[in-house]
Design an enzyme around this catalytic site. Structure first.
Site, PDB file in Angstrom:
ATOM      1  N   LYS A   1      35.087 -73.100 -27.381  1.00 21.25           N
ATOM      2  CA  LYS A   1      35.221 -74.445 -26.798  1.00 21.25           C
ATOM      3  C   LYS A   1      36.031 -75.337 -27.739  1.00 21.25           C
ATOM      4  O   LYS A   1      36.862 -76.147 -27.291  1.00 21.25           O
ATOM      5  CB  LYS A   1      33.840 -75.045 -26.523  1.00 21.25           C
TER       6      LYS A   1
ATOM      7  N   ASN B   1      29.350 -81.291 -29.641  1.00 24.52           N
ATOM      8  CA  ASN B   1      30.644 -80.659 -29.453  1.00 24.52           C
ATOM      9  C   ASN B   1      31.249 -80.359 -30.816  1.00 24.52           C
ATOM     10  O   ASN B   1      30.869 -80.953 -31.809  1.00 24.52           O
ATOM     11  CB  ASN B   1      31.566 -81.654 -28.749  1.00 24.52           C
TER      12      ASN B   1
ATOM     13  N   GLY C   1      21.847 -87.040 -23.673  1.00 22.85           N
ATOM     14  CA  GLY C   1      20.400 -87.131 -23.867  1.00 22.85           C
ATOM     15  C   GLY C   1      19.697 -87.550 -22.583  1.00 22.85           C
ATOM     16  O   GLY C   1      18.680 -86.960 -22.192  1.00 22.85           O
TER      17      GLY C   1
ATOM     18  N   ALA D   1      19.678 -91.270 -26.904  1.00 26.49           N
ATOM     19  CA  ALA D   1      19.531 -91.609 -25.485  1.00 26.49           C
ATOM     20  C   ALA D   1      20.877 -92.053 -24.921  1.00 26.49           C
ATOM     21  O   ALA D   1      20.994 -93.121 -24.321  1.00 26.49           O
ATOM     22  CB  ALA D   1      18.468 -92.702 -25.339  1.00 26.49           C
ATOM     23  N   GLY D   2      21.900 -91.213 -25.118  1.00 31.67           N
ATOM     24  CA  GLY D   2      23.221 -91.479 -24.552  1.00 31.67           C
ATOM     25  C   GLY D   2      23.409 -90.654 -23.290  1.00 31.67           C
ATOM     26  O   GLY D   2      22.433 -90.269 -22.623  1.00 31.67           O
TER      27      GLY D   2
ATOM     28  N   ARG E   1       8.832 -97.651 -22.544  1.00 31.26           N
ATOM     29  CA  ARG E   1       9.394 -96.729 -21.538  1.00 31.26           C
ATOM     30  C   ARG E   1      10.784 -97.173 -21.150  1.00 31.26           C
ATOM     31  O   ARG E   1      11.068 -98.372 -21.096  1.00 31.26           O
ATOM     32  CB  ARG E   1       8.537 -96.717 -20.267  1.00 31.26           C
TER      33      ARG E   1
ATOM     34  N   GLU F   1      35.189 -87.787 -32.403  1.00 31.38           N
ATOM     35  CA  GLU F   1      34.556 -86.607 -33.023  1.00 31.38           C
ATOM     36  C   GLU F   1      35.626 -85.697 -33.666  1.00 31.38           C
ATOM     37  O   GLU F   1      35.450 -84.485 -33.772  1.00 31.38           O
ATOM     38  CB  GLU F   1      33.727 -85.846 -31.983  1.00 31.38           C
TER      39      GLU F   1
HETATM   40  N1  NDP Z   1      28.644 -86.515 -22.311  1.00 33.54           N
HETATM   41  C1  NDP Z   1      28.963 -85.288 -21.989  1.00 33.54           C
HETATM   42  O1  NDP Z   1      29.303 -84.987 -20.821  1.00 33.54           O
HETATM   43  C2  NDP Z   1      28.909 -84.179 -22.996  1.00 33.54           C
HETATM   44  C3  NDP Z   1      28.679 -84.452 -24.330  1.00 33.54           C
HETATM   45  N2  NDP Z   1      28.645 -83.399 -25.226  1.00 33.54           N
HETATM   46  C4  NDP Z   1      28.405 -83.665 -26.632  1.00 33.54           C
HETATM   47  O2  NDP Z   1      27.095 -84.209 -26.764  1.00 33.54           O
HETATM   48  C5  NDP Z   1      27.045 -85.119 -27.880  1.00 33.54           C
HETATM   49  C6  NDP Z   1      26.516 -86.472 -27.381  1.00 33.54           C
HETATM   50  O3  NDP Z   1      27.476 -87.002 -26.488  1.00 33.54           O
HETATM   51  P1  NDP Z   1      27.176 -88.250 -25.544  1.00 33.54           P
HETATM   52  O4  NDP Z   1      25.798 -88.176 -25.021  1.00 33.54           O
HETATM   53  O5  NDP Z   1      28.299 -88.317 -24.593  1.00 33.54           O
HETATM   54  O6  NDP Z   1      27.276 -89.455 -26.609  1.00 33.54           O
HETATM   55  P2  NDP Z   1      26.715 -90.937 -26.455  1.00 33.54           P
HETATM   56  O7  NDP Z   1      27.512 -91.770 -27.399  1.00 33.54           O
HETATM   57  O8  NDP Z   1      26.641 -91.307 -25.022  1.00 33.54           O
HETATM   58  O9  NDP Z   1      25.219 -90.831 -26.987  1.00 33.54           O
HETATM   59  C7  NDP Z   1      24.878 -90.654 -28.313  1.00 33.54           C
HETATM   60  C8  NDP Z   1      23.544 -91.347 -28.530  1.00 33.54           C
HETATM   61  O10 NDP Z   1      23.064 -91.024 -29.833  1.00 33.54           O
HETATM   62  C9  NDP Z   1      22.316 -92.143 -30.266  1.00 33.54           C
HETATM   63  N3  NDP Z   1      22.114 -92.116 -31.723  1.00 33.54           N
HETATM   64  C10 NDP Z   1      23.034 -92.078 -32.713  1.00 33.54           C
HETATM   65  N4  NDP Z   1      22.432 -92.081 -33.910  1.00 33.54           N
HETATM   66  C11 NDP Z   1      21.091 -92.121 -33.676  1.00 33.54           C
HETATM   67  C12 NDP Z   1      19.945 -92.146 -34.514  1.00 33.54           C
HETATM   68  N5  NDP Z   1      20.046 -92.142 -35.846  1.00 33.54           N
HETATM   69  N6  NDP Z   1      18.725 -92.183 -33.937  1.00 33.54           N
HETATM   70  C13 NDP Z   1      18.592 -92.200 -32.585  1.00 33.54           C
HETATM   71  N7  NDP Z   1      19.648 -92.182 -31.728  1.00 33.54           N
HETATM   72  C14 NDP Z   1      20.880 -92.139 -32.273  1.00 33.54           C
HETATM   73  C15 NDP Z   1      23.167 -93.329 -29.829  1.00 33.54           C
HETATM   74  O11 NDP Z   1      22.324 -94.453 -29.824  1.00 33.54           O
HETATM   75  P3  NDP Z   1      22.820 -95.937 -29.530  1.00 33.54           P
HETATM   76  O12 NDP Z   1      22.923 -95.982 -28.042  1.00 33.54           O
HETATM   77  O13 NDP Z   1      21.714 -96.743 -30.097  1.00 33.54           O
HETATM   78  O14 NDP Z   1      24.142 -96.083 -30.238  1.00 33.54           O
HETATM   79  C16 NDP Z   1      23.626 -92.878 -28.445  1.00 33.54           C
HETATM   80  O15 NDP Z   1      22.739 -93.316 -27.451  1.00 33.54           O
HETATM   81  C17 NDP Z   1      28.491 -85.191 -28.408  1.00 33.54           C
HETATM   82  O16 NDP Z   1      28.647 -84.322 -29.489  1.00 33.54           O
HETATM   83  C18 NDP Z   1      29.323 -84.735 -27.218  1.00 33.54           C
HETATM   84  O17 NDP Z   1      30.572 -84.182 -27.608  1.00 33.54           O
HETATM   85  C19 NDP Z   1      28.810 -82.093 -24.840  1.00 33.54           C
HETATM   86  C20 NDP Z   1      29.036 -81.783 -23.530  1.00 33.54           C
HETATM   87  C21 NDP Z   1      29.126 -82.791 -22.507  1.00 33.54           C
HETATM   88  C1  KPL Z   2      37.275 -79.565 -21.486  1.00 32.52           C
HETATM   89  C2  KPL Z   2      37.498 -81.027 -21.768  1.00 32.52           C
HETATM   90  C3  KPL Z   2      38.814 -81.243 -22.439  1.00 32.52           C
HETATM   91  C4  KPL Z   2      37.475 -81.683 -20.404  1.00 32.52           C
HETATM   92  O1  KPL Z   2      37.906 -82.993 -20.390  1.00 32.52           O
HETATM   93  C5  KPL Z   2      36.374 -81.505 -22.645  1.00 32.52           C
HETATM   94  O2  KPL Z   2      35.492 -80.751 -23.005  1.00 32.52           O
HETATM   95  C6  KPL Z   2      36.323 -82.881 -23.184  1.00 32.52           C
HETATM   96  O3  KPL Z   2      36.862 -83.785 -22.576  1.00 32.52           O
HETATM   97  O4  KPL Z   2      35.696 -83.044 -24.255  1.00 32.52           O
END
Ligand code: NDP
Ligand code: KPL
Length: 293
Positions: A180, A102, A15, A11-12, A41, A262
């Site tokens: 990417k 990613n 999510g 739920a980041g 909720r 990452e």
């Molecule tokens: N944000 C973006 O714009 C984009 C992100 N991505 C990719 O998406 C992926 C997620 O990124 P992002 O959402 O930004 O990351 P975040 O750090 O915001 O969210 C990750 C979430 O995963 C949760 N988590 C980790 N381990 C568990 C587990 N065992 N059970 C349940 N929940 C868990 C964390 O929980 P907790 O809060 O409890 O730590 C956190 O809320 C990455 O690989 C990122 O590169 C790709 C494109 C765009």
């Molecule tokens: C394309 C770029 C570099 C845009 O900031 C990206 O995907 C990231 O920040 O992870």
């Protein structure tokens, strides 16, 4: 409404963004960490300028799932994805899983660890962040390219489009992930090392020389692994750095927030891929050493 529940693990930013778009069209449930207590909720405010909406999302701990999971979006960071899925494994027997991480490497590891599960992977250019708990901002509209890695077919891209997100089937997905990856491998670590926005990498001569060196090495590694691209990595990274000149990369933001990077799934993956091809990767390895130092 389709009645199969869509579960979202993580739920980041990503999510909550996907949950907020999908919830008006499908039953959605967040899966939270095992062993921790959460209210039943979560209220989430989505800002997708100029509009705002609030959605109420049911949530369940990974170790308290009442029924098998059929559709699962995995939205953890790459390094958390496999351990998080292991915590759910008994509930996944009939699941189709969509991985949104990613970089590369986590997807292969998951497909190998869960041979009986249908696994899809996505390469997404959506941009989301959480300005505060319970809020998510859709900072940049992008496209999510989705392809199957193993198992039964599932209509993931249809569901994304139905929810108002841009998505397409893109196979082989490994090519899109690599496309990417090469941009992230050039831009992201250098923005951390030079503490700068993406666009600054083109203006700072030392950073630009490193961008060139990373580009050459990354092209050689991906070519040896069988990936074919029309333009060199440097050219694509330059276009992206120009288009996102004012942005801080995701890796820069993780570094600033003290979160784990990452890196193992971006430059670290390239180093391991080079080893498998019998190549050296001193530039990518050097970047990893400096950042993990
Ligand atoms: N944000 C973006 O714009 C984009 C992100 N991505 C990719 O998406 C992926 C997620 O990124 P992002 O959402 O930004 O990351 P975040 O750090 O915001 O969210 C990750 C979430 O995963 C949760 N988590 C980790 N381990 C568990 C587990 N065992 N059970 C349940 N929940 C868990 C964390 O929980 P907790 O809060 O409890 O730590 C956190 O809320 C990455 O690989 C990122 O590169 C790709 C494109 C765009
Ligand atoms: C394309 C770029 C570099 C845009 O900031 C990206 O995907 C990231 O920040 O992870």
């Amino acid at each position: 409404m389709n009645t199969t529940e869509l579960h979202i693990l993580g739920a980041g930013s990503m999510g909550l963004l996907l949950a907020a778009y999908l919830a008006p069209h499908y039953p959605v449930r967040l899966i939270r960490r095992a062993g921790q207590d959460y209210p039943p909720r979560l209220n989430v405010r989505l800002t997708a300028a100029p509009r705002q909406a609030t959605v109420q999302l049911p949530q369940t701990r990974a170790d308290r799932l009442p029924a098998p999971v059929r559709r699962l979006l995995v939205c953890t960071k790459a390094y958390d994805a496999l351990p998080a899925l292991h915590s759910l494994a008994p509930a996944l027997e009939e699941a189709s899983v969509l991985l949104l991480q990613n970089g590369m490497g986590s997807q292969e590891a998951i497909a190998e660890a869960l041979p009986d599960v249908s696994v899809y992977a996505a390469s997404s250019t959506e941009g989301a962040y959480r300005p505060e708990p319970g809020a998510v901002v859709h900072a940049g509209r992008g496209i999510t390219r989705i392809g199957r890695l193993q198992g039964a077919e599932a209509d993931w891209a249809v569901r994304f489009r139905h929810a108002g997100l841009q998505a397409e089937v893109a196979e082989p997905i490994a090519w899109h992930l690599a496309n990417k990856l090469r941009v992230n491998a050039l831009i992201n670590p250098l923005t951390v090392l030079y503490r700068c926005r993406n666009g600054e990498l083109l203006r700072n001569s030392a950073a630009y020389r490193e961008l060139q060196a990373l580009g050459e090495e990354t092209d050689a590694i991906l070519a040896a692994a069988g990936f074919r691209f029309e333009e060199p990595a440097l050219q694509v990274a330059e276009q992206v750095a120009r288009a996102t000149a004012e942005n801080y990369s995701s890796m820069y933001q993780d570094a600033q927030a003290g979160r784990r990077l990452e890196l193992d799934y971006i430059n670290g993956y390239l180093v391991r891929l080079a080893e498998r091809q019998g190549l050296a990767a001193p530039v990518n390895a050097g970047v990893c050493e400096r950042l993990q130092g």
